[in-house]
Structure formats: C-alpha cells, structure tokens
Design a protein around this motif. Structure first.
Motif, short mmCIF file in Angstrom:
data_model
loop_
_atom_site.label_atom_id
_atom_site.label_comp_id
_atom_site.label_asym_id
_atom_site.label_seq_id
_atom_site.Cartn_x
_atom_site.Cartn_y
_atom_site.Cartn_z
N ASN A 26 0.67 -1.19 -0.04
CA ASN A 26 0.04 0.10 -0.15
C ASN A 26 0.91 1.24 -0.06
O ASN A 26 0.59 2.27 -0.68
CB ASN A 26 -0.94 -0.08 1.26
N LEU A 27 2.08 1.44 0.66
CA LEU A 27 2.73 2.29 0.72
C LEU A 27 3.62 2.62 -0.69
O LEU A 27 3.77 3.53 -0.97
CB LEU A 27 3.92 2.15 1.64
N ALA A 28 3.90 1.27 -1.18
CA ALA A 28 4.39 1.52 -2.54
C ALA A 28 3.23 1.99 -3.70
O ALA A 28 3.79 2.88 -4.45
CB ALA A 28 4.75 0.11 -3.27
N VAL A 29 2.04 1.84 -3.59
CA VAL A 29 1.16 2.27 -4.49
C VAL A 29 1.02 3.82 -4.35
O VAL A 29 0.76 4.62 -5.00
CB VAL A 29 -0.13 1.66 -4.12
N VAL A 30 0.96 4.34 -2.91
CA VAL A 30 0.98 5.64 -2.64
C VAL A 30 2.27 6.36 -3.43
O VAL A 30 1.87 7.35 -3.89
CB VAL A 30 0.65 5.99 -1.15
N ALA A 31 3.39 5.67 -3.16
CA ALA A 31 4.53 6.48 -3.81
C ALA A 31 4.76 6.46 -5.18
O ALA A 31 4.72 7.34 -5.88
CB ALA A 31 5.56 5.74 -3.19
N LEU A 32 3.92 5.22 -5.82
CA LEU A 32 3.87 5.40 -7.22
C LEU A 32 3.03 6.28 -7.90
O LEU A 32 3.15 6.95 -8.84
CB LEU A 32 3.26 3.92 -7.81
N PHE A 33 1.70 6.55 -7.16
CA PHE A 33 0.93 7.60 -7.62
C PHE A 33 1.28 8.81 -7.31
O PHE A 33 1.16 9.72 -8.18
CB PHE A 33 -0.58 7.63 -6.81
N VAL A 69 4.57 9.79 -7.58
CA VAL A 69 5.72 9.73 -8.84
C VAL A 69 4.81 10.12 -10.03
O VAL A 69 5.20 11.09 -10.85
CB VAL A 69 6.41 8.64 -8.76
N SER A 70 3.72 9.39 -10.18
CA SER A 70 3.10 9.56 -11.43
C SER A 70 2.48 10.86 -11.69
O SER A 70 2.52 11.64 -12.58
CB SER A 70 1.81 8.65 -11.40
N PHE A 71 2.08 11.50 -10.55
CA PHE A 71 1.62 12.85 -10.57
C PHE A 71 2.55 13.82 -10.88
O PHE A 71 2.31 14.73 -11.80
CB PHE A 71 0.82 13.15 -9.02
N VAL A 72 3.81 13.67 -10.19
CA VAL A 72 4.75 14.58 -10.58
C VAL A 72 5.31 14.44 -11.93
O VAL A 72 5.65 15.66 -12.69
CB VAL A 72 5.96 14.22 -9.52
N VAL A 73 5.44 13.09 -12.46
CA VAL A 73 5.95 13.08 -14.07
C VAL A 73 4.80 13.78 -14.88
O VAL A 73 4.91 14.53 -15.72
CB VAL A 73 5.92 11.64 -14.30
N ARG A 74 3.15 13.60 -14.46
CA ARG A 74 2.47 14.31 -15.30
C ARG A 74 2.40 15.66 -15.28
O ARG A 74 1.96 16.41 -16.22
CB ARG A 74 0.99 13.77 -14.97
N PHE A 131 1.00 7.14 -16.92
CA PHE A 131 0.18 6.32 -17.25
C PHE A 131 0.51 4.82 -17.01
O PHE A 131 0.01 4.14 -16.24
CB PHE A 131 -0.40 6.13 -18.87
N VAL A 132 1.84 4.36 -17.43
CA VAL A 132 2.36 3.15 -17.03
C VAL A 132 2.74 3.13 -15.41
O VAL A 132 2.44 1.99 -14.67
CB VAL A 132 3.81 3.05 -17.82
N LEU A 133 2.99 4.16 -15.04
CA LEU A 133 3.20 4.11 -13.38
C LEU A 133 1.78 3.77 -12.62
O LEU A 133 1.71 3.30 -11.74
CB LEU A 133 3.74 5.53 -13.01
N SER A 134 0.72 4.24 -13.35
CA SER A 134 -0.60 4.23 -12.81
C SER A 134 -0.77 2.91 -12.89
O SER A 134 -1.52 2.29 -11.95
CB SER A 134 -1.44 5.29 -13.41
#
Length: 96
Positions: free
Chosen positions: A29-36, A38-43, A56-59
C-alpha cells in the motif's frame, strides 16, 4: 488469559512464515501511494495538455500492486481470520 510478551518480541509477531509474509500487507500500500505521487509529479512536469505515457504506465503498475495488496488483505481476513475486534465485539456489532 494472555501470555506474557518479552521486550524482544514486542509487538507480538506472526507465528509462521506465511503469516509473516502476509503480515507485511502495508508495504504494498505504501508502494502504491509512492507510485501515484511519482505519477502525479511526472504528469505535472510534462504538462496537462498531452497524455503522459510514463505517468500512465506508473498508474497501471500502481493499480496492479493495489490489486495484489487487496488480494492479500482478503486472504488475511477470510483465510487466516485476522480481525481488529474480538469475537464477542463482532457478534454484538451484528446484532445491533
């Protein structure tokens, strides 16, 4: 009656290897939050006018990990009977 807990084993840990593996359910769950995040920062860094393939791939990866985490949580609850409340509190909750 509760068994005494030594200082070296606090909090009380799972008894076997399966329980230990499933007991780490918060890490995905922590990894999911971190990936989202990072995805937000990339977008955000690429602008919102165009679709971000990396975001999109990170999501998608985050959603896959979230599904696995949910499966593990269900396994903990329904197969191993891990609960927050004791049996009596659960019975009382269903009668009211």
């Amino acid at each position: 009656m509760r068994t005494p807990v030594s200082a070296g084993s606090f909090p009380p840990g799972p008894r076997d290897r399966t329980d230990r593996r499933l007991g780490r359910g918060g890490l995905p769950n922590l990894a999911v939050v971190a990936l989202f995040v990072v995805s937000f920062v990339v977008r955000a860094s690429q602008g919102y006018e165009e679709a971000s393939v990396a975001g999109f791939v990170l999501s998608l990866i985050a959603l896959a990990i979230l599904g696995i985490s949910g499966w593990l949580g269900g396994k903990l609850a329904y197969r191993y009977g891990v609960r927050v409340a004791d049996e009596q509190a659960q019975r009382e909750g269903f009668t009211h």
